[in-house]
Scaffold this motif. Structure first.
Motif, PDB file in Angstrom:
ATOM      1  N   GLU A  12      34.180  42.603  32.897  1.00  0.00           N
ATOM      2  CA  GLU A  12      33.797  41.050  34.464  1.00  0.00           C
ATOM      3  C   GLU A  12      32.731  41.001  34.614  1.00  0.00           C
TER       4      GLU A  12
ATOM      5  N   GLU B 171      28.919  40.922  36.483  1.00  0.00           N
ATOM      6  CA  GLU B 171      28.130  42.019  36.994  1.00  0.00           C
ATOM      7  C   GLU B 171      28.162  41.211  38.252  1.00  0.00           C
TER       8      GLU B 171
ATOM      9  N   SER C 267      36.223  38.437  35.982  1.00  0.00           N
ATOM     10  CA  SER C 267      36.815  39.388  36.045  1.00  0.00           C
ATOM     11  C   SER C 267      38.241  38.769  35.157  1.00  0.00           C
TER      12      SER C 267
ATOM     13  N   LYS D 270      26.806  36.881  38.808  1.00  0.00           N
ATOM     14  CA  LYS D 270      28.019  35.401  38.990  1.00  0.00           C
ATOM     15  C   LYS D 270      26.943  34.067  39.231  1.00  0.00           C
TER      16      LYS D 270
ATOM     17  N   THR E 201      36.522  35.914  40.769  1.00  0.00           N
ATOM     18  CA  THR E 201      36.311  37.359  40.626  1.00  0.00           C
ATOM     19  C   THR E 201      35.862  37.521  39.438  1.00  0.00           C
TER      20      THR E 201
ATOM     21  N   LYS F   9      39.221  45.997  31.392  1.00  0.00           N
ATOM     22  CA  LYS F   9      38.721  45.258  32.303  1.00  0.00           C
ATOM     23  C   LYS F   9      37.848  44.963  32.507  1.00  0.00           C
TER      24      LYS F   9
ATOM     25  N   THR G 235      41.518  41.028  32.198  1.00  0.00           N
ATOM     26  CA  THR G 235      42.020  42.188  31.315  1.00  0.00           C
ATOM     27  C   THR G 235      42.215  41.806  30.244  1.00  0.00           C
TER      28      THR G 235
ATOM     29  N   VAL H 162      27.543  42.238  31.492  1.00  0.00           N
ATOM     30  CA  VAL H 162      29.450  42.422  31.489  1.00  0.00           C
ATOM     31  C   VAL H 162      29.100  43.774  31.482  1.00  0.00           C
ATOM     32  N   LYS H 163      30.441  43.703  32.678  1.00  0.00           N
ATOM     33  CA  LYS H 163      30.624  45.884  32.296  1.00  0.00           C
ATOM     34  C   LYS H 163      32.420  45.386  31.995  1.00  0.00           C
TER      35      LYS H 163
END
Ligand code: SF4
Length: 209
Positions: free
Chosen positions: A146, A148, A181, A152, A179, A144, A183, A125-126
């Motif tokens: 996402e 990595e 991801s 995925k 994507t 945000k 927010t 996870v980023k």
């Protein structure tokens, strides 16, 4: 960081309701609360009237178990919340809801907090483009999140996203399934945190006794 590794369905039965600790199984008829709706153990079916203290203790244990936290960390959130301006119980819930493992779960990238925690610990996870492997990392508005690139392809993430599509998304989160991801738009809304239900006021009363 230590964590509970025992049988989790027992925890739900002890608290008398679904805590949703096992992902999709919790939504099926295999759920232990549906099959054996009484506390575990030899005296599980005995009638026990809880004292005022007992009620508060159970509520505290329930909330702690929902979020998969050990006592020291959980009570630490209470202490932090007492220093904030709002109502202590709501502030405490808000702090815990902002944990990265919880946000990953709410965004639908995992089907349980344990799974979300594993994703974070394994550097999948980023946050704002940077790897974060601390499950208790506090997410802030406009961060945000996402998954990595390599992760995925992990099948359970796609499965969790597909399953989450059938459930209502929290209004403070925005998720882009294409994507992988999302927010964290704003602070969590207390009124939307109803399932499983917690009476955070009891938790505050437990710690302030
Ligand atoms: Fe087990 Fe999930 Fe049912 Fe709890 S809600 S008893 S974790 S299947």
């Amino acid at each position: 960081m230590a964590r509970y590794i025992g049988a989790v369905c027992k925890l739900c039965r002890r608290e008398g309701g679904k805590l949703y600790l096992k992902g999709e199984r919790c939504f099926t008829e295999k759920c232990a609360v549906s099959r054996r709706p009484y506390p575990p153990g030899q005296h599980g079916q005995a009638r026990i009237k809880l004292s005022e203290y007992g009620l508060r203790l159970r509520e505290k244990q329930k909330m702690r178990r929902i979020y998969g936290l050990l006592e020291k960390q959980f009570s630490g959130y209470y202490v932090q919340a007492t220093h904030l301006k709002g109502r202590t119980g709501e502030e405490m819930l808000g702090l815990i809801e902002r944990r990265l493992d919880n946000v990953v779960l709410r965004m639908g990238f995992a089907s349980s907090r344990a799974q979300a925690r594993q994703l974070v610990r394994h550097m999948h996870v980023k946050v704002n483009g940077k790897y974060v492997n601390i499950p208790s990392y506090v997410v802030s508005p406009n961060d945000k999140i996402e998954i990595e690139e390599a992760a995925k392809k992990i099948p359970f993430i796609a499965a969790a996203l597909a399953a989450a599509g059938n459930r209502q998304q929290a209004s403070w989160l925005e998720v882009d399934k294409e994507t992988f991801s999302g927010t964290f738009k704003s602070m969590p809304v207390r009124d939307e945190l109803n399932e499983p239900s917690v009476r955070e006021q009891y938790v505050v009363e437990y710690y302030s006794r």
